[in-house]
Design a protein around this motif. Structure first.
Motif, PDB file in Angstrom:
ATOM      1  N   ARG A 192      38.847  45.667 -48.551  1.00 40.75           N
ATOM      2  CA  ARG A 192      38.876  47.111 -48.817  1.00 40.75           C
ATOM      3  C   ARG A 192      40.164  47.521 -49.512  1.00 40.75           C
ATOM      4  N   GLN A 213      31.336  40.226 -46.958  1.00 42.71           N
ATOM      5  CA  GLN A 213      31.989  41.440 -47.444  1.00 42.71           C
ATOM      6  C   GLN A 213      33.352  41.117 -48.027  1.00 42.71           C
ATOM      7  N   ARG A 214      33.792  41.952 -48.937  1.00 42.49           N
ATOM      8  CA  ARG A 214      35.065  41.720 -49.615  1.00 42.49           C
ATOM      9  C   ARG A 214      36.090  42.762 -49.168  1.00 42.49           C
ATOM     10  N   THR A 249      27.300  46.232 -48.704  1.00 42.64           N
ATOM     11  CA  THR A 249      28.483  45.793 -49.454  1.00 42.64           C
ATOM     12  C   THR A 249      28.223  45.777 -50.954  1.00 42.64           C
ATOM     13  N   ALA A 257      23.082  46.824 -42.033  1.00 44.36           N
ATOM     14  CA  ALA A 257      23.813  45.640 -42.508  1.00 44.36           C
ATOM     15  C   ALA A 257      23.383  44.383 -41.764  1.00 44.36           C
ATOM     16  N   ASN A 261      27.603  40.765 -43.675  1.00 50.94           N
ATOM     17  CA  ASN A 261      28.877  41.144 -43.077  1.00 50.94           C
ATOM     18  C   ASN A 261      29.935  40.080 -43.339  1.00 50.94           C
TER      19      ASN A 261
END
Length: 327
Positions: free
Chosen positions: A117, A114-115, A32, A106, A111
């Motif tokens: 998409r 994560q930001r 990420t 990952a 996980n």
């Protein structure tokens, strides 16, 4: 990508101290952080490498539940025999996420951090207005191309969809995050945008995810993760559902039900109205379909994402009925 300082943390305490520094970001699998740095969204002043910290990659499962270290790899957790048998929805959510290469690299903690998409968030050069990147600048997605955006938990400041799969299953089964000196429910860890969409997680400076705890339950043991997407692999959900169910002795009356949604909300979305509507009811297809409509209660579309309001209840119903067929 701008220059940054690199720090190899020798312990959890050292990592937490470094993470409290202004502009510091943690590096685990990097799947990420590297992406965000390449597109100019993340600009760390210091990258704190926690890859080699010992004791954070273990997986322990017993009759009380599971404890998963933050540095355990996605593929490692997905393939763990006890996770597959006692928490199948967790395993299935991980197997359906990303690609094999990313799952091998990952980490579980990464996980969860994560930001979105959202393409407007990830393209600062062409879309400078984004309240997640620059609070108060506006939301380019509203009025833009919205097919992939959220219909639940949105605000006037942000309609970006939460992209992950694992967190949806964790929210369904009341998982807890260990952040060092405190613990927080996964459902509370992810924050709706409200007027502060730049703040996505309930984590403070100097904190880091060290482990995830998932309490054992009959519903978690009989569970599944159903993901509907535009293509069968390496694609984010148009709508997904983590469902776990426990029946009474007759095998048809629902004693306990857990439902969480992905792909349609600004955070992993617990569908408690669906759960309450079906507890104590005999599992019948039409009853399930009607109750599943409650999953999108209060949903707001922005044009092209209207289909999610119709799709999400169908995904929920299909997942519940699938579990009924296995009873």
């Amino acid at each position: 990508m701008r220059d940054f300082s690199y720090l190899h943390a020798g312990s959890v305490d050292a990592a937490r101290q470094a993470a409290a520094l202004p502009g510091a970001m943690l590096l685990a699998g990097g799947t990420t952080l590297v992406d965000l740095a390449k597109c100019g969204v993340a600009e760390p002043e210091t990258v704190v490498d926690i890859t080699h910290l010992r004791g954070l990659d273990t997986i322990a499962v017993d009759d009380r539940g599971a404890t998963i270290g933050a540095l355990a790899r996605m593929s490692q957790v997905a393939d763990h025999a006890d996770i597959k048998s006692r928490f199948p929805a967790v395993s299935e959510a991980l197997w359906q996420a990303a690609s094999a290469q990313l799952r091998n690299m990952a980490t579980i903690g990464g996980n969860l951090m994560q930001r979105t998409r959202c393409p407007y968030f990830r393209d600062p050069a062409n879309f400078p207005a984004c309240n997640k990147r620059s609070p108060g600048s506006g939301c380019s997605a509203i009025g833009g191309v919205t097919r992939g955006h959220a219909v639940l938990g949105t605000s006037e400041a942000c309609i970006a969809t939460y992209p992950g799969d694992l967190a949806v299953a964790l929210v369904a089964f009341d998982a807890i995050l260990h952040l060092g000196d405190r613990q927080v429910a996964v459902d509370d860890f992810f924050l709706p945008p409200g007027s502060t969409p730049e703040r996505e997680h309930a984590i403070e400076p100097g904190e880091m995810i060290t482990a995830i705890g998932i309490p054992a339950s009959a519903a978690a043991r009989r569970s599944t993760y159903l993901k509907v997407r535009d293509r069968q692999s390496y694609e984010f959900a148009a709508a997904s559902a983590a469902v776990g169910i426990e029946f009474e002795a007759d095998g048809r009356t629902i004693r306990d039900l857990r439902v969480a949604l992905g792909g349609v909300a600004t955070k992993p979305w617990r569908a408690r109205a669906v759960e309450e509507a079906l507890k104590g009811k005999v599992l019948e297809p039409e009853v399930v379909r009607q109750a599943s409509l409650l999953a999108v209660e209060g949903a707001v579309d922005h044009g092209a994402n209207h289909y999610k309001i119709e799709l999400a209840p169908r995904v929920v119903a299909r997942a519940i009925l699938k579990m009924g067929e296995t009873a």
